[in-house]
Design an enzyme around this catalytic site. Sequence first.
Site, mmCIF file in Angstrom:
data_model
loop_
_atom_site.group_PDB
_atom_site.id
_atom_site.type_symbol
_atom_site.label_atom_id
_atom_site.label_comp_id
_atom_site.label_asym_id
_atom_site.label_seq_id
_atom_site.Cartn_x
_atom_site.Cartn_y
_atom_site.Cartn_z
ATOM 1 N N LYS A 223 0.808 -1.216 0.000
ATOM 2 C CA LYS A 223 0.000 0.000 0.000
ATOM 3 C C LYS A 223 0.845 1.272 0.000
ATOM 4 O O LYS A 223 2.040 1.257 0.257
ATOM 5 C CB LYS A 223 -0.994 -0.025 1.161
ATOM 6 C CG LYS A 223 -2.136 -1.013 0.884
ATOM 7 C CD LYS A 223 -3.287 -0.886 1.819
ATOM 8 C CE LYS A 223 -4.451 -1.787 1.357
ATOM 9 N NZ LYS A 223 -5.562 -1.801 2.308
ATOM 10 N N ARG A 257 -3.889 -10.249 4.604
ATOM 11 C CA ARG A 257 -4.296 -10.198 3.199
ATOM 12 C C ARG A 257 -3.124 -9.647 2.392
ATOM 13 O O ARG A 257 -2.745 -8.480 2.541
ATOM 14 C CB ARG A 257 -5.534 -9.316 3.036
ATOM 15 C CG ARG A 257 -6.105 -9.277 1.627
ATOM 16 C CD ARG A 257 -7.337 -8.370 1.577
ATOM 17 N NE ARG A 257 -7.952 -8.383 0.270
ATOM 18 C CZ ARG A 257 -7.589 -7.575 -0.746
ATOM 19 N NH1 ARG A 257 -6.607 -6.704 -0.573
ATOM 20 N NH2 ARG A 257 -8.208 -7.655 -1.922
#
Length: 280
Positions: A223, A257
């Site tokens: 991210k 995840r």
Amino acid sequence: MPGLDAARPLGPIQWRPSQMPLIMGIINVTPDSFSDGGQFIAADAALAHARQLADQGAHILDIGGESTRPDATPVNESEELARVLPAIRAIIEQDLGCALSIDTYKANVAAKALEAGVHIVNDVWGLQRDPDIAKAAADHQAPVIINHWETEKQAGLGLIDQMKAFFDRSIAIAQAAGLSEDRIILDPGIGFGKDLDDNLVILNGLETLIGWGYPLLIGTSRKRFIGALTGREAQDRVHGTVASNVLALEKGASIFRVHDVAAHKDALAVAGAILNPQGS
């Protein structure tokens, strides 16, 4: 609350969050996801990727047909179904031994995916964009992953308190639909409407979130905040992602995840053995 020692069914997996961290591999059947858009949109490519993730040690495969990156183009229900259902059917036919999750906030997409054999509903809007999604999950007694995502901060509330209020609303929606508490997983929504400082505050304070009594999923993979800290582009953020998840494991998170399953399988196995040497 069921507590983190309670056994929970996740499709083919019987899982105790306090004893076994799970790795969720990401399968984006989208043309525009921030890290791997367009790579797995065809069903045969999605299946090949699913096989690879399963072979690398994924316990869950999370299939999504709409990107949630900033400024992504919204996808209507029919297009999302056209993307995800062929991939779901191809993966289920192979019986890879993984639980399958549908990454959607649309009730009918969740319902069709569950009918096709998916086991878990992963809603980035925490059941609050389309509340009928909770009933779709309840009809199949499917676990729900409640992700925190709010577009506006509430005056007078700190971030953690605002998250608690959001999760309380979502949990009430789940329970009203008929989902038991052992079907609820929380996700603090790293990167969803949050800046760098917000993400760091959340990750540093995971013990508070764990104290709410539900298993915690962490989604830091590749991210933007990791890029901000390292200067790396999305494809080169695996080391930063691993660092964030090892620290999250130490603080009590139990599902991770990720795009890079093999790296996390090794890192979490080593970290888990160090944190719990009697269980190694």
